[in-house]
Motif scaffolding. Structure first.
Motif, PDB file in Angstrom:
ATOM      1  N   ASN A  98      -0.352 -49.041  33.756  1.00  0.00           N
ATOM      2  CA  ASN A  98      -0.139 -49.726  35.033  1.00  0.00           C
ATOM      3  C   ASN A  98      -0.947 -49.127  36.169  1.00  0.00           C
ATOM      4  O   ASN A  98      -1.075 -49.753  37.226  1.00  0.00           O
ATOM      5  N   ALA A 109      -2.357 -53.002  36.987  1.00  0.00           N
ATOM      6  CA  ALA A 109      -1.748 -53.666  38.142  1.00  0.00           C
ATOM      7  C   ALA A 109      -2.778 -54.000  39.212  1.00  0.00           C
ATOM      8  O   ALA A 109      -2.571 -54.901  40.038  1.00  0.00           O
ATOM      9  N   ASN A 110      -3.898 -53.290  39.215  1.00  0.00           N
ATOM     10  CA  ASN A 110      -4.917 -53.484  40.243  1.00  0.00           C
ATOM     11  C   ASN A 110      -6.225 -54.048  39.683  1.00  0.00           C
ATOM     12  O   ASN A 110      -7.220 -54.140  40.410  1.00  0.00           O
ATOM     13  N   SER A 163       1.876 -48.132  38.953  1.00  0.00           N
ATOM     14  CA  SER A 163       1.269 -49.160  39.807  1.00  0.00           C
ATOM     15  C   SER A 163       1.054 -48.627  41.213  1.00  0.00           C
ATOM     16  O   SER A 163      -0.004 -48.836  41.826  1.00  0.00           O
TER      17      SER A 163
END
Length: 408
Positions: A243, A247-248, A368
């Protein structure tokens, strides 16, 4: 979907009880995708505030901390079939409450957040029952196939859910789409009624003392069972690493690499194909190799595959690499679920599922947040991918020398 699963995983899929279980999982999760996509759209349309949309998202994680262990206690002491049915009925009721709170001109945010909290509370309370009922309705030799079916459905919905759900939300509007979610829970409850009524060997009164004692007993077993605990720690590190960049990553592809959204979506879809392929492959290899060895190798290969993202930035190449990452990650999950079901006594499986899930999932929001923090501090995504790949590779190698790696 039905015929595909019958062909890939013939034994458990033809078991009527298991068929009812995975079909209810499919139906309710389709409805859940409607909810995930519709809720932020409705809140933004009603309020114009990204703050309220973000707050609603954050509130949905709180019940996992508060109620996961209680869900494990319920699964180990009461009818899992009834818990699953009642859980879907409650989810339908809470979804209607949410729809009611949203279907007004001026939203009462106290009621809105309460409705979101109540709906999010259902999953942690019923998930341990869902996982621990599998050994009760199929043969031990079919655990791998059963877990592969569930993961295949989950991975398919991850790919198709945004497309199907997004289309319905756009065609009907967010509020109307929520009716699909309500209906999905009702249909799922009806399907689950087909599960067998398994005779319960013991029942306890629901008291704070009994809940506390059962949680402590489950925690004691989970922490002293070195193989299972080592696996949950391995997933803690791998989820953190995954993550950090995942997540990015869509932001990285569209902003830093300059790809249009459609190309970024193609790359992510290719990644999902790897997860789908892992389902049938796992039924061939999980039975042939030691679980600990397979977990260590698949985690290490997922980490090394992450490092391949540093080699090239072509979106097709990125998609293929993401496919390898999800392929090894899915084999990892299926292997661990099977190991847990075969190792943990049935009377404690629900609590162990809840505890190990809490441990492994705790790192997801942290990873995240940490990845986003590094990006905000001006750290290049290249460094984030490097750190994530090394962490996951290290988790795999560490698992190999831990008690998990010596599991036969």
């Amino acid at each position: 979907m039905k015929q595909l699963l019958f062909n890939l995983y013939p034994t458990p899929a033809k078991n009527f009880s298991f068929y009812s279980l995975w079909l209810s999982f499919l139906v309710s999760n389709l409805g859940d995708w409607m909810y995930r996509l519709a809720l932020p759209i409705i809140i933004l349309e009603k309020t114009g505030s990204a703050y309220h949309a973000a707050t609603a998202f954050g509130i949905s994680f709180i019940p996992w901390v508060l109620f996961s262990l209680i869900g494990g206690v319920l699964a180990d002491n009461y009818s899992k079939r009834k818990i699953l049915i009642v859980g879907n009925i409650l989810a339908a009721i809470f979804s209607y409450f949410l729809l009611f709170t949203l279907n007004v001109v001026n939203i009462n945010f106290t009621f809105l957040y309460l409705a979101i909290f109540l709906l999010a509370s259902v999953d942690p309370l019923v998930h341990p029952s869902f996982q621990s009922i599998i050994p009760e309705i199929i043969n031990r030799d079919d655990y791998v196939k059963a877990n592969a079916v569930i993961q295949t459905i989950d991975n398919t919905l991850t790919i198709m859910g945004p497309l199907v759900g997004g289309s319905i939300v756009m065609l009907l509007g967010g509020l109307n789409a929520l009716w699909f979610e309500i209906g999905s829970f009702i249909v799922s409850a009806c399907i689950l009624y087909g599960l067998p009524k398994i005779k319960e060997s013991h029942k306890k009164q629901i008291t704070l003392a009994n809940i506390k004692n059962d949680i402590l007993a489950g925690a004691k077993y989970s922490f002293h069972q070195k193989v299972i605990f080592s696996g949950s720690l391995m997933f803690f590190v791998t989820n953190f690493a995954l993550n950090m960049f995942e997540a990015n990553y869509i932001f990285y592809m569209t902003k830093d690499l300059g790809y249009p959204l459609v190309d970024a979506t193609i790359a992510l879809s290719l990644g999902g194909v790897g997860a789908l392929l892992a389902g049938p492959v796992s039924t061939l290899i999980v039975e042939r190799y030691h679980a600990g060895l397979l977990l260590s190798i698949s985690t290490t290969l997922a980490g090394l595959s992450t490092l391949l993202l540093l080699v090239n930035t072509n979106y097709i190449y990125i998609g293929i690499v993401l496919g390898f990452i999800s392929f090894f990650g899915t084999i990892n999950v299926i292997t661990y679920f099977t190991l847990r079901q075969r190792t943990v006594p049935r009377e404690q499986l629900g609590r162990v599922v809840a505890i190990t899930r809490m441990i492994s999932y705790a790192s997801i929001p942290i990873g995240s947040w940490f990845g986003g923090l590094l990006l905000n501090q001006g750290v290049s995504m290249i460094w984030i991918i490097l750190i994530a790949g090394l962490l996951r590779t290290g988790a795999g190698l560490g698992a190999g020398i831990s008690p998990l790696g010596h599991e036969k």
